[in-house]
Write a protein that holds these residues in place. Structure first.
Motif, PDB file in Angstrom:
ATOM      1  N   SER A 317     -16.696 125.805  33.637  1.00 15.34           N
ATOM      2  CA  SER A 317     -17.569 126.025  34.777  1.00 15.34           C
ATOM      3  C   SER A 317     -18.811 125.147  34.641  1.00 15.34           C
ATOM      4  O   SER A 317     -19.230 124.792  33.542  1.00 15.34           O
ATOM      5  CB  SER A 317     -17.892 127.519  34.869  1.00 15.34           C
ATOM      6  OG  SER A 317     -19.237 127.732  35.084  1.00 15.34           O
ATOM      7  N   CYS A 318     -19.359 124.787  35.788  1.00 13.27           N
ATOM      8  CA  CYS A 318     -20.551 123.955  35.799  1.00 13.27           C
ATOM      9  C   CYS A 318     -21.779 124.855  35.797  1.00 13.27           C
ATOM     10  O   CYS A 318     -21.933 125.695  36.685  1.00 13.27           O
ATOM     11  CB  CYS A 318     -20.550 123.070  37.043  1.00 13.27           C
ATOM     12  SG  CYS A 318     -22.113 122.199  37.243  1.00 13.27           S
ATOM     13  N   PRO A 319     -22.627 124.723  34.781  1.00  9.77           N
ATOM     14  CA  PRO A 319     -23.790 125.601  34.689  1.00  9.77           C
ATOM     15  C   PRO A 319     -24.826 125.347  35.794  1.00  9.77           C
ATOM     16  O   PRO A 319     -25.682 126.181  36.043  1.00  9.77           O
ATOM     17  CB  PRO A 319     -24.381 125.284  33.312  1.00  9.77           C
ATOM     18  CG  PRO A 319     -23.882 123.923  32.970  1.00  9.77           C
ATOM     19  CD  PRO A 319     -22.567 123.746  33.675  1.00  9.77           C
ATOM     20  N   VAL A 320     -24.711 124.208  36.459  1.00  7.93           N
ATOM     21  CA  VAL A 320     -25.715 123.878  37.473  1.00  7.93           C
ATOM     22  C   VAL A 320     -25.292 124.361  38.861  1.00  7.93           C
ATOM     23  O   VAL A 320     -25.999 125.127  39.506  1.00  7.93           O
ATOM     24  CB  VAL A 320     -26.032 122.370  37.478  1.00  7.93           C
ATOM     25  CG1 VAL A 320     -27.065 122.042  38.552  1.00  7.93           C
ATOM     26  CG2 VAL A 320     -26.529 121.942  36.100  1.00  7.93           C
ATOM     27  N   CYS A 321     -24.106 123.937  39.320  1.00 10.86           N
ATOM     28  CA  CYS A 321     -23.728 124.303  40.694  1.00 10.86           C
ATOM     29  C   CYS A 321     -22.722 125.446  40.742  1.00 10.86           C
ATOM     30  O   CYS A 321     -22.427 125.953  41.815  1.00 10.86           O
ATOM     31  CB  CYS A 321     -23.192 123.097  41.448  1.00 10.86           C
ATOM     32  SG  CYS A 321     -21.543 122.609  40.929  1.00 10.86           S
ATOM     33  N   GLY A 322     -22.195 125.858  39.579  1.00  9.50           N
ATOM     34  CA  GLY A 322     -21.281 126.997  39.572  1.00  9.50           C
ATOM     35  C   GLY A 322     -19.830 126.641  39.851  1.00  9.50           C
ATOM     36  O   GLY A 322     -18.990 127.536  39.984  1.00  9.50           O
ATOM     37  N   HIS A 323     -19.516 125.371  39.915  1.00 11.45           N
ATOM     38  CA  HIS A 323     -18.130 124.970  40.144  1.00 11.45           C
ATOM     39  C   HIS A 323     -17.245 125.470  39.002  1.00 11.45           C
ATOM     40  O   HIS A 323     -17.586 125.348  37.835  1.00 11.45           O
ATOM     41  CB  HIS A 323     -18.045 123.442  40.254  1.00 11.45           C
ATOM     42  CG  HIS A 323     -16.653 122.948  40.522  1.00 11.45           C
ATOM     43  ND1 HIS A 323     -16.011 123.174  41.714  1.00 11.45           N
ATOM     44  CD2 HIS A 323     -15.779 122.271  39.725  1.00 11.45           C
ATOM     45  CE1 HIS A 323     -14.792 122.640  41.655  1.00 11.45           C
ATOM     46  NE2 HIS A 323     -14.629 122.088  40.460  1.00 11.45           N
ATOM     47  N   ILE A 324     -16.091 126.043  39.346  1.00  5.04           N
ATOM     48  CA  ILE A 324     -15.174 126.571  38.334  1.00  5.04           C
ATOM     49  C   ILE A 324     -13.856 125.813  38.417  1.00  5.04           C
ATOM     50  O   ILE A 324     -13.350 125.545  39.509  1.00  5.04           O
ATOM     51  CB  ILE A 324     -14.914 128.081  38.566  1.00  5.04           C
ATOM     52  CG1 ILE A 324     -16.223 128.865  38.443  1.00  5.04           C
ATOM     53  CG2 ILE A 324     -13.880 128.620  37.580  1.00  5.04           C
ATOM     54  CD1 ILE A 324     -16.111 130.322  38.846  1.00  5.04           C
ATOM     55  N   LYS A 331     -17.038 115.253  33.924  1.00  3.33           N
ATOM     56  CA  LYS A 331     -18.266 115.767  34.549  1.00  3.33           C
ATOM     57  C   LYS A 331     -17.875 116.665  35.714  1.00  3.33           C
ATOM     58  O   LYS A 331     -16.765 116.565  36.234  1.00  3.33           O
ATOM     59  CB  LYS A 331     -19.069 114.606  35.155  1.00  3.33           C
ATOM     60  CG  LYS A 331     -19.790 113.738  34.177  1.00  3.33           C
ATOM     61  CD  LYS A 331     -20.402 112.573  34.957  1.00  3.33           C
ATOM     62  CE  LYS A 331     -20.761 111.421  34.040  1.00  3.33           C
ATOM     63  NZ  LYS A 331     -20.809 110.159  34.773  1.00  3.33           N
ATOM     64  N   CYS A 332     -18.811 117.481  36.144  1.00  4.06           N
ATOM     65  CA  CYS A 332     -18.597 118.277  37.351  1.00  4.06           C
ATOM     66  C   CYS A 332     -18.384 117.328  38.532  1.00  4.06           C
ATOM     67  O   CYS A 332     -19.186 116.415  38.737  1.00  4.06           O
ATOM     68  CB  CYS A 332     -19.803 119.166  37.618  1.00  4.06           C
ATOM     69  SG  CYS A 332     -19.734 120.000  39.213  1.00  4.06           S
ATOM     70  N   PRO A 333     -17.288 117.522  39.316  1.00  2.38           N
ATOM     71  CA  PRO A 333     -17.026 116.612  40.425  1.00  2.38           C
ATOM     72  C   PRO A 333     -18.082 116.687  41.532  1.00  2.38           C
ATOM     73  O   PRO A 333     -18.138 115.818  42.397  1.00  2.38           O
ATOM     74  CB  PRO A 333     -15.662 117.065  40.945  1.00  2.38           C
ATOM     75  CG  PRO A 333     -15.478 118.441  40.436  1.00  2.38           C
ATOM     76  CD  PRO A 333     -16.262 118.551  39.164  1.00  2.38           C
ATOM     77  N   TYR A 334     -18.899 117.702  41.504  1.00  9.03           N
ATOM     78  CA  TYR A 334     -19.885 117.864  42.587  1.00  9.03           C
ATOM     79  C   TYR A 334     -21.283 117.429  42.196  1.00  9.03           C
ATOM     80  O   TYR A 334     -21.970 116.780  42.970  1.00  9.03           O
ATOM     81  CB  TYR A 334     -19.885 119.316  43.091  1.00  9.03           C
ATOM     82  CG  TYR A 334     -18.570 119.658  43.697  1.00  9.03           C
ATOM     83  CD1 TYR A 334     -18.268 119.265  45.009  1.00  9.03           C
ATOM     84  CD2 TYR A 334     -17.576 120.286  42.950  1.00  9.03           C
ATOM     85  CE1 TYR A 334     -17.026 119.517  45.564  1.00  9.03           C
ATOM     86  CE2 TYR A 334     -16.325 120.543  43.492  1.00  9.03           C
ATOM     87  CZ  TYR A 334     -16.058 120.155  44.800  1.00  9.03           C
ATOM     88  OH  TYR A 334     -14.836 120.387  45.343  1.00  9.03           O
ATOM     89  N   CYS A 335     -21.711 117.810  40.967  1.00  6.29           N
ATOM     90  CA  CYS A 335     -23.094 117.481  40.626  1.00  6.29           C
ATOM     91  C   CYS A 335     -23.207 116.626  39.366  1.00  6.29           C
ATOM     92  O   CYS A 335     -24.319 116.339  38.916  1.00  6.29           O
ATOM     93  CB  CYS A 335     -23.925 118.752  40.513  1.00  6.29           C
ATOM     94  SG  CYS A 335     -23.500 119.738  39.091  1.00  6.29           S
ATOM     95  N   GLU A 336     -22.033 116.271  38.797  1.00  7.42           N
ATOM     96  CA  GLU A 336     -21.974 115.336  37.667  1.00  7.42           C
ATOM     97  C   GLU A 336     -22.587 115.853  36.371  1.00  7.42           C
ATOM     98  O   GLU A 336     -22.761 115.095  35.427  1.00  7.42           O
ATOM     99  CB  GLU A 336     -22.584 113.985  38.051  1.00  7.42           C
ATOM    100  CG  GLU A 336     -21.937 113.392  39.284  1.00  7.42           C
ATOM    101  CD  GLU A 336     -21.942 111.884  39.288  1.00  7.42           C
ATOM    102  OE1 GLU A 336     -22.998 111.307  38.943  1.00  7.42           O
ATOM    103  OE2 GLU A 336     -20.907 111.290  39.598  1.00  7.42           O
TER     104      GLU A 336
HETATM  105 ZN    ZN Z   1     -21.721 121.137  39.225  1.00  6.89          ZN
END
Ligand code: ZN
Length: 386
Positions: A317-324, A331-336
């Motif tokens: 999970s992405c700790p910044v935007c919450g992407h799971i 990297k997170c595909p949304y906020c990197e």
């Molecule tokens: Zn993210």
């Protein structure tokens, strides 16, 4: 104690002051984590919080000390006083200067976290509270009646007590037959008035939103009699009855009421899962299995999330935007930002669903859900999964 335990009003209506409040969520679910495990999680969260506070500007020394003391108070409460009795999440609100100290034991898994803010962190709590129905339990007798509000398995509020004007005992021995009949007729009339008054009063509570569903308790003949007086709206919300003597201790009433409520809720869950399985995509409004459930969640498409209480799954999970996601990506595909690996991603899924306003239903036993991957969702709209 039970009244205090689930009294959320104090927290939900809290007005922010100069002083800070520590909100600590700790996942303590025995099926997921040991005491040693959650204590160590708490310690590392506290260490991290202290670090952040030391790094932040704007905290003078005494303010900082009060926050640290509050964190220590939480630590010793969890280590020394707290005993887990089937709770899933422990939630503590502690004021750094004020008297504020509220502990809640929640029956649903939430992500562990500590938040220090001018007011209590209530986002997850508010969403969670929408999930739970309120039950009115009316204990009825010919002479008196009481109504309780049962919420989250506890008696939250004692709504009212009623007394009929019917004398408890009438001595007929020296009366003539005719006089006896008159008195009996009057008692019939009094009882009729009592039932009507009761119906009006509990219907008012229902309209005020004091309960969503009704349970009747008392002697069988009285319950049957009174049911004829129930407003049709209330009849439709009557989920069950149980036999009980009028002078029974609250504890026993709660226990029996909870059984009726549990049966009702389990029955609802089973029906929902049957519907979900019948409606599996791409045809309908259901998804099952972890991957498809996460896809639906990330599309903000979950109306109701269901999962087996013992279900544990790995994920990122992405700790910044919450992407799971289940895939380890660079990297997170949304906020990197870099993704974090979780041994158990289910609490992240639950929390994210709650924050989207989805209903969340933990399931204790259900073979269909077990076979379908232990997790699934009823969707808001039909969509194609890859
Ligand atoms: Zn993210």
């Amino acid at each position: 104690m039970s009244n205090e335990l689930f009294n959320f009003d104090k927290i939900l209506t809290y007005l922010p002051t100069e002083e800070l409040v520590v909100s600590a969520y700790l996942l303590v679910d025995g099926g997921r984590v040991t005491k040693k495990g959650y204590l160590s999680e708490l310690n590392s969260m506290i260490a991290k919080t202290k670090e952040n506070i030391e790094a932040a500007s704007g905290f003078d020394k005494s303010k900082q000390k009060r926050i640290f003391d509050t964190l220590e108070k939480i630590k010793s409460y969890v280590g020394d006083l707290f005993k887990n009795e089937n709770e899933k999440t422990l939630l503590i609100y502690a004021g750094t200067k004020s008297e504020l100290w509220q502990v809640y034991k929640l029956p649903i898994i939430l992500k562990s976290k500590i938040i220090v803010d001018p007011k209590p962190h209530t986002q997850s709590l508010r969403s969670l509270l929408h999930n739970y129905k309120k039950y009115g339990v009316l204990l009825i007798d010919r002479e008196k009646a009481q109504i309780y509000q049962v919420y989250l398995g506890e008696i939250k509020e004692y709504l009212a007590a009623y007394i009929s004007e019917v004398p408890p005992k009438v001595n007929f021995r020296f009366e003539s037959g005719l006089r006896e009949k008159k008195i009996l007729g009057k008692i019939g009339e009094k009882l009729h008035q009592f039932y009507r008054m009761l119906n009006d009063s509990i219907f008012d509570f229902f309209k005020e939103g004091k309960f969503d569903y009704l349970v009747l308790a008392g002697r069988k003949d009285i319950i049957n009699e009174f049911q004829n007086y129930l407003h049709s709206y209330l009849s439709a919300m009557l989920i069950g009855t149980f036999e009980e003597e009028p002078a029974t201790h609250q504890h026993t009433i709660l226990e029996k009421a909870n059984k009726v409520i549990k049966d009702f809720e389990n029955n609802n869950i089973n029906q929902l899962i049957n519907k979900l399985i019948d409606e599996l995509e791409p045809r309908g409004f259901g998804v099952a299995g972890l991957k498809k459930t996460i896809d639906a969640l990330m599309a903000d498409n979950i109306k109701t999330l269901v999962y087996m209480e013992d279900y544990i799954a790995r994920g990122y999970s992405c700790p910044v935007c919450g992407h799971i996601t289940l895939k380890l990506l660079e990297k997170c595909p949304y906020c990197e930002n870099p993704l974090v690996n979780f041994n158990d991603i289910v609490d992240e899924i639950v929390e994210s669903a709650l924050n989207q306003g989805s209903e969340v239903l933990p399931v204790n036993e259900n073979d269909k859900l077990k076979d379908a991957g232990k997790i699934g969702a009823v969707l808001r709209y039909k969509f194609e999964t890859k």
